[in-house]
Design a protein around this motif. Sequence first.
Motif, PDB file in Angstrom:
ATOM      1  N   ARG A 129    -108.948  -4.433 119.374  1.00  0.00           N
ATOM      2  CA  ARG A 129    -107.368  -5.241 119.665  1.00  0.00           C
ATOM      3  C   ARG A 129    -106.449  -4.402 118.319  1.00  0.00           C
ATOM      4  NH1 ARG A 129    -107.363 -11.360 119.396  1.00  0.00           N
ATOM      5  NH2 ARG A 129    -105.830 -11.033 120.681  1.00  0.00           N
ATOM      6  N   LEU A 130    -106.794  -3.057 117.554  1.00  0.00           N
ATOM      7  CA  LEU A 130    -106.156  -2.831 116.548  1.00  0.00           C
ATOM      8  C   LEU A 130    -107.154  -1.507 116.628  1.00  0.00           C
ATOM      9  CD1 LEU A 130    -106.365  -5.665 113.541  1.00  0.00           C
ATOM     10  CD2 LEU A 130    -104.933  -5.246 115.340  1.00  0.00           C
ATOM     11  N   ALA A 131    -105.481  -0.708 116.446  1.00  0.00           N
ATOM     12  CA  ALA A 131    -106.152   0.475 115.556  1.00  0.00           C
ATOM     13  C   ALA A 131    -105.823   1.508 114.289  1.00  0.00           C
ATOM     14  CB  ALA A 131    -106.142   2.096 116.983  1.00  0.00           C
ATOM     15  N   VAL A 132    -106.582   1.852 113.616  1.00  0.00           N
ATOM     16  CA  VAL A 132    -105.962   2.594 112.134  1.00  0.00           C
ATOM     17  C   VAL A 132    -105.974   3.960 112.317  1.00  0.00           C
ATOM     18  CG1 VAL A 132    -105.358   0.211 110.734  1.00  0.00           C
ATOM     19  CG2 VAL A 132    -107.603   2.255 111.408  1.00  0.00           C
ATOM     20  N   ALA A 133    -105.015   4.830 111.452  1.00  0.00           N
ATOM     21  CA  ALA A 133    -105.498   6.383 111.025  1.00  0.00           C
ATOM     22  C   ALA A 133    -106.616   6.552 109.939  1.00  0.00           C
ATOM     23  CB  ALA A 133    -104.056   7.267 111.258  1.00  0.00           C
ATOM     24  N   ALA A 134    -106.893   7.693 109.869  1.00  0.00           N
ATOM     25  CA  ALA A 134    -107.745   8.621 109.031  1.00  0.00           C
ATOM     26  C   ALA A 134    -107.538   9.479 108.986  1.00  0.00           C
ATOM     27  CB  ALA A 134    -108.864   7.807 109.215  1.00  0.00           C
ATOM     28  N   SER A 135    -108.154  10.206 107.805  1.00  0.00           N
ATOM     29  CA  SER A 135    -108.398  11.609 107.402  1.00  0.00           C
ATOM     30  C   SER A 135    -109.209  12.297 106.604  1.00  0.00           C
ATOM     31  CB  SER A 135    -106.487  11.566 107.182  1.00  0.00           C
ATOM     32  OG  SER A 135    -106.465  11.148 106.098  1.00  0.00           O
ATOM     33  N   SER A 139    -109.367   5.946 104.835  1.00  0.00           N
ATOM     34  CA  SER A 139    -108.665   5.154 105.996  1.00  0.00           C
ATOM     35  C   SER A 139    -106.882   5.105 105.729  1.00  0.00           C
ATOM     36  CB  SER A 139    -109.231   3.155 106.598  1.00  0.00           C
ATOM     37  OG  SER A 139    -108.477   3.299 107.183  1.00  0.00           O
ATOM     38  N   HIS A 140    -105.818   5.003 106.442  1.00  0.00           N
ATOM     39  CA  HIS A 140    -104.810   4.800 105.917  1.00  0.00           C
ATOM     40  C   HIS A 140    -104.454   3.214 106.993  1.00  0.00           C
ATOM     41  CE1 HIS A 140    -104.391   8.807 104.670  1.00  0.00           C
ATOM     42  NE2 HIS A 140    -105.088   9.461 105.191  1.00  0.00           N
ATOM     43  N   PRO A 141    -104.355   1.809 106.725  1.00  0.00           N
ATOM     44  CA  PRO A 141    -104.074   0.972 106.831  1.00  0.00           C
ATOM     45  C   PRO A 141    -102.701   0.821 107.716  1.00  0.00           C
ATOM     46  CG  PRO A 141    -104.919   0.317 104.998  1.00  0.00           C
ATOM     47  CD  PRO A 141    -105.103   1.653 105.244  1.00  0.00           C
ATOM     48  N   VAL A 142    -101.907   1.129 107.089  1.00  0.00           N
ATOM     49  CA  VAL A 142    -100.318   0.957 107.434  1.00  0.00           C
ATOM     50  C   VAL A 142    -100.094   2.143 107.908  1.00  0.00           C
ATOM     51  CG1 VAL A 142     -99.402   2.673 105.637  1.00  0.00           C
ATOM     52  CG2 VAL A 142     -98.774   0.330 106.178  1.00  0.00           C
ATOM     53  N   ILE A 143    -100.873   2.911 108.569  1.00  0.00           N
ATOM     54  CA  ILE A 143    -100.290   3.598 109.538  1.00  0.00           C
ATOM     55  C   ILE A 143    -101.408   3.295 110.920  1.00  0.00           C
ATOM     56  CG2 ILE A 143    -100.387   5.950 110.808  1.00  0.00           C
ATOM     57  CD1 ILE A 143     -99.971   7.073 107.726  1.00  0.00           C
ATOM     58  N   GLY A 144    -100.989   2.464 111.908  1.00  0.00           N
ATOM     59  CA  GLY A 144    -101.738   2.314 113.140  1.00  0.00           C
ATOM     60  C   GLY A 144    -101.089   1.276 113.897  1.00  0.00           C
ATOM     61  N   LEU A 145    -101.852   0.502 115.310  1.00  0.00           N
ATOM     62  CA  LEU A 145    -101.821  -0.147 115.841  1.00  0.00           C
ATOM     63  C   LEU A 145    -101.711  -1.559 116.243  1.00  0.00           C
ATOM     64  CD1 LEU A 145    -102.514   2.159 119.452  1.00  0.00           C
ATOM     65  CD2 LEU A 145    -100.189   1.369 118.482  1.00  0.00           C
ATOM     66  N   TRP A 146    -101.069  -2.277 116.646  1.00  0.00           N
ATOM     67  CA  TRP A 146    -100.562  -4.033 117.230  1.00  0.00           C
ATOM     68  C   TRP A 146    -100.573  -4.266 118.209  1.00  0.00           C
ATOM     69  CZ3 TRP A 146    -102.847  -4.872 111.788  1.00  0.00           C
ATOM     70  CH2 TRP A 146    -102.537  -2.680 111.056  1.00  0.00           C
ATOM     71  N   ARG A 147    -101.170  -4.999 117.906  1.00  0.00           N
ATOM     72  CA  ARG A 147    -100.899  -6.302 119.473  1.00  0.00           C
ATOM     73  C   ARG A 147    -100.162  -7.176 119.111  1.00  0.00           C
ATOM     74  NH1 ARG A 147    -104.112  -5.454 124.153  1.00  0.00           N
ATOM     75  NH2 ARG A 147    -102.592  -7.681 124.456  1.00  0.00           N
ATOM     76  N   VAL A 148     -99.149  -7.346 119.777  1.00  0.00           N
ATOM     77  CA  VAL A 148     -97.179  -8.377 119.728  1.00  0.00           C
ATOM     78  C   VAL A 148     -98.874  -9.488 119.591  1.00  0.00           C
ATOM     79  CG1 VAL A 148     -95.507  -9.072 120.225  1.00  0.00           C
ATOM     80  CG2 VAL A 148     -95.826  -6.453 120.490  1.00  0.00           C
ATOM     81  N   ASP A 149     -98.994  -9.638 119.842  1.00  0.00           N
ATOM     82  CA  ASP A 149    -100.179 -11.220 120.565  1.00  0.00           C
ATOM     83  C   ASP A 149    -100.801 -11.969 119.624  1.00  0.00           C
ATOM     84  OD1 ASP A 149    -102.397  -9.994 121.248  1.00  0.00           O
ATOM     85  OD2 ASP A 149    -102.314 -10.555 123.307  1.00  0.00           O
ATOM     86  N   THR A 177    -110.362   3.364 114.733  1.00  0.00           N
ATOM     87  CA  THR A 177    -110.551   3.525 113.675  1.00  0.00           C
ATOM     88  C   THR A 177    -110.913   5.891 113.837  1.00  0.00           C
ATOM     89  OG1 THR A 177    -111.047   2.988 111.969  1.00  0.00           O
ATOM     90  CG2 THR A 177    -110.381   4.636 110.965  1.00  0.00           C
ATOM     91  N   VAL A 178    -109.409   6.191 114.410  1.00  0.00           N
ATOM     92  CA  VAL A 178    -109.206   7.722 114.979  1.00  0.00           C
ATOM     93  C   VAL A 178    -108.334   8.627 113.282  1.00  0.00           C
ATOM     94  CG1 VAL A 178    -107.789   9.065 116.363  1.00  0.00           C
ATOM     95  CG2 VAL A 178    -107.914   6.641 116.497  1.00  0.00           C
ATOM     96  N   PHE A 188    -101.292  12.707 107.041  1.00  0.00           N
ATOM     97  CA  PHE A 188    -101.202  11.738 105.902  1.00  0.00           C
ATOM     98  C   PHE A 188    -100.033  12.018 105.118  1.00  0.00           C
ATOM     99  CE2 PHE A 188    -103.507  10.325 109.594  1.00  0.00           C
ATOM    100  CZ  PHE A 188    -102.866  10.568 110.563  1.00  0.00           C
ATOM    101  N   PHE A 189    -100.304  12.927 104.045  1.00  0.00           N
ATOM    102  CA  PHE A 189     -99.804  13.024 102.757  1.00  0.00           C
ATOM    103  C   PHE A 189     -98.894  12.203 103.547  1.00  0.00           C
ATOM    104  CE2 PHE A 189     -96.171  15.159 100.260  1.00  0.00           C
ATOM    105  CZ  PHE A 189     -97.527  15.483  99.050  1.00  0.00           C
TER     106      PHE A 189
END
Length: 210
Positions: A129-135, A139-149, A177-178, A188-189
Motif C-alpha cells: 500500500r506504500l513504497a519507499v526508496a533506499a540506497s 532507507s529514505h522514508p521521506v521519498i516514497g509513494l502514498w495512497r491518497v485514501d 522498499t526499492v 538520494f544525496f
Amino acid sequence: MTTRIPPTQGVLLAGGLARRMGGGDKPMRTIGGRTILERVIARLSPQCSGLILNANGDPARFAAFGLQVVADDVPGFPGPLAGILAALDWTAANRPGIEWVLSAAGDCPFLPRDLVARLHEECIGANARLAVAASGEQSHPVIGLWRVDLREELRHALVVEDLRKIDRWTARYPLATVTWPTEPLDPFFNANTVEDIAEAERLAALDAAS
C-alpha cells in the motif's frame, strides 16, 4: 517487469529549517549555477502528473518556480508527515482522479529518473500500500509513494496519536522498499551542511555525465 504507471501527483517537501546551514530554505541553495529546487523539479516533472511544493511561511519566496505552494494543515511544524498529509488532502480536493502521491525531499538534487516507475512496479509486485526508496543500506522514508485514501488514517496518527516518525507510520502497512545503487553517486544525496554543497558541486558533474 513492465507496468503502466498510475497517474501520480508529486509533492516536494521544502519545510526544513536548514539550521546546519545557518537557516533559510535549503532547496534555494545553488549547485552548478542552478538551485537545488530547480534540479529537483527538472528531475521529477517528467515522472509526475503534476508537482506541488509543501512549505510554510510566505509562499511568495517560491513564486519564480511556478508551483502551487501548500502549507501544513497540522500546526506546530510536526515534520514531513504533515507535509505528506497536506499533499494528500490537496490531491483529494484538486486532483480527484489521482490515487497516488509521490513525496520527495526538496534538497535532493540527483533523484533517479526512474523513481516513480520503480516505486510503482515494486508496490504492485509486492501488493503493498506504500513504497519507499533506499540506497546502500539506508532507507529514505521521506521519498516514497502514498495512497491518497490513507489520508484520514494519517491525520489520526498525527493529530490524535502525536506520531512524528515516517517509518513508524509506514510500519503499519504492507510496504515496498526499492533500492538504488550508490555508484557513480547516491541519487538520494541531500545537502544538509555547507560542506555538502561543496560535495554536491562535484557530484553534479558526475550526474551530468550519467
